[in-house]
Scaffold this motif. Structure first.
Motif: not given
Length: 436
Positions: A92-119
């Motif tokens: 809720q604090i994030a919502e009020r503060s306008g803190i977001r995670v873009s689709d591009e940032e999310l995709a990059e994080a998901m890719t990094e998670i898969a990569k770090s686990n050798g998948l």
């Protein structure tokens, strides 16, 4: 494909600040399950019983997999509910503060998670499915974790202030010296010799050492010499000792290493255990750090309502010709330059770090010799003519050490401030727990 614990896999690569109990949390479970009943009201949000039960199951499974003794059932239930409440408050604090995670940032994080686990991406999705999770569910949870992490970085980070005196005190302390001390990667050769060695034993050891030194001077490989002659426990590893700080070494090696270059070998030195030679394989940490700087001045011409881009280019060319014909750079800069920060100073930028400059300006400056003018060139700011007056390398080791100290102090304060902040936002929130 090997069995993968996806719930752990998704969380592990993220910051240690991220949630570590389960994959499903927040409003995610409520979106996937039929509406049940409210477990808690948290300010303007609610925690559904299904969310609570899912998180509880995840934590219980995690405890079993780690083979540790679980807390009493009522304690565990309370802890799980408190974690969900804190999650809801932070989102809720994030919502009020306008803190977001873009689709591009999310995709990059998901890719990094898969990569770090050798998948691969396909293997990653298969692992999710095998664990009963959809890709959309995983994405939403990772997004929430990233948002919570970002909220903490902003809100807790602004509470931490590091003074200049704190930095200086830390640098002067034994702890600071230990953390920031330079480290040396070393290999050794030990020729054993007891304190009560006879003259014959001493002579034999010195003869062996002299033979090793001679072979090394002729280009013999140090690691091979260690395997052949050394009596140290790491002899079969080529004598490699790993990384050491100077304070961890006996005199006089602690002083020798400071002035040695990578690849050099210490003179044979008598120690209580025998005669030792150290080779410096690498060094890191408190080495001298240099920053390249350039003394440069320029004239900037910007297009305007009364001067077209082409007219601006032509004016830059005319000024360049006037400079080549010997006119005074400082006077022309004061007369023509549109850079208010340098025009009154004759166009001088003084000593600057090239990395702080616009790419086009930096590239042209690097191509220009000392004492020479550049031809007119265009950057994102307009048309320039520059002159390189000098170049130098500045020792920035002290600034680097101070920044390292500040980072260490900030990290030490972060966990304490985080817990204080979490208690504060929990105390200030309206929370009504309906069921456990």
């Amino acid at each position: 494909m090997a069995t993968v614990n996806v719930k752990t896999m998704l969380i592990k690569p993220l910051s240690a600040l991220l949630l570590a109990s389960s994959l499903l949390a927040g409003s995610l479970s409520a979106a996937e399950q039929p509406l049940d009943r409210v477990a808690a009201i948290v300010d303007n949000d609610i925690v559904m019983y299904s969310q609570y039960q899912t998180r509880l199951n995840e934590v219980q499974n995690s405890i079993r997999q780690r083979d540790i003794e679980p807390p009493p059932e009522d304690v565990l239930r309370q802890q799980v509910m408190e974690r969900l409440i804190l999650d809801a408050i932070q989102l809720q604090i994030a919502e009020r503060s306008g803190i977001r995670v873009s689709d591009e940032e999310l995709a990059e994080a998901m890719t990094e998670i898969a990569k770090s686990n050798g998948l691969t991406q396909r293997e990653f999705e298969q692992a999710l499915a095998a664990d009963g999770l959809t890709l959309a569910a995983a994405k939403e949870q990772i997004r929430q974790e990233m948002i919570i992490n970002r909220v903490r970085q902003y809100r807790v980070g602004e509470r931490i202030q590091i003074s200049e005196q704190e930095i200086q005190n830390f640098l002067a302390s034994d702890l600071g010296k230990m953390h920031l001390a330079e480290e040396f990667k070393l290999a050794n050769i030990l020729i054993p010799l007891s304190d009560g060695a006879t003259r014959a034993e001493l002579a034999a050891a010195e003869q062996t050492v002299a033979s090793i030194v001679e072979q090394l001077e002729r280009g013999a490989d140090f690691s091979q010499m260690a395997v052949t002659y050394s009596a140290s426990e790491n002899a079969l590893d080529g004598g490699e000792m790993g990384w050491r700080q100077a304070a961890q070494l006996p005199p006089p090696f602690d002083r020798m290493l400071t002035d040695m270059s990578v690849g050099q070998v210490t003179p044979p030195t008598r120690t209580p255990g025998g005669i030792i030679m150290l080779k410096l394989l690498d060094r890191r940490g408190d080495s001298v750090v240099y920053r390249d700087e350039v003394n440069v001045r320029h004239i900037l011409l910007q297009p305007s309502e009364i001067r077209s881009p082409e007219a601006t280019r032509q004016l830059a060319t005319r000024i360049y010709e006037r400079l080549r014909n010997g006119e005074n750079f400082a006077q022309l800069a004061k007369q023509f330059s549109d850079d208010p920060g340098s025009a009154l100073n004759g166009g001088a930028l003084n000593w600057v770090d090239p990395n702080a400059l616009a790419p086009a300006f930096r590239a042209e400056m690097e191509r220009t010799d000392i004492g020479q003018l550049s031809k007119p060139f265009e950057s994102q700011f307009g048309w320039h003519v520059l002159e390189v007056l000098d170049r130098r390398s500045t020792d920035t080791s002290q600034q680097v050490r101070k920044q390292q100290a500040a980072n260490l102090l900030r990290n030490r304060k972060y966990d304490e401030e985080l817990q204080t902040w979490l208690r504060q936002i929990r105390d200030e929130a309206y929370v009504e727990i309906k069921t456990l």
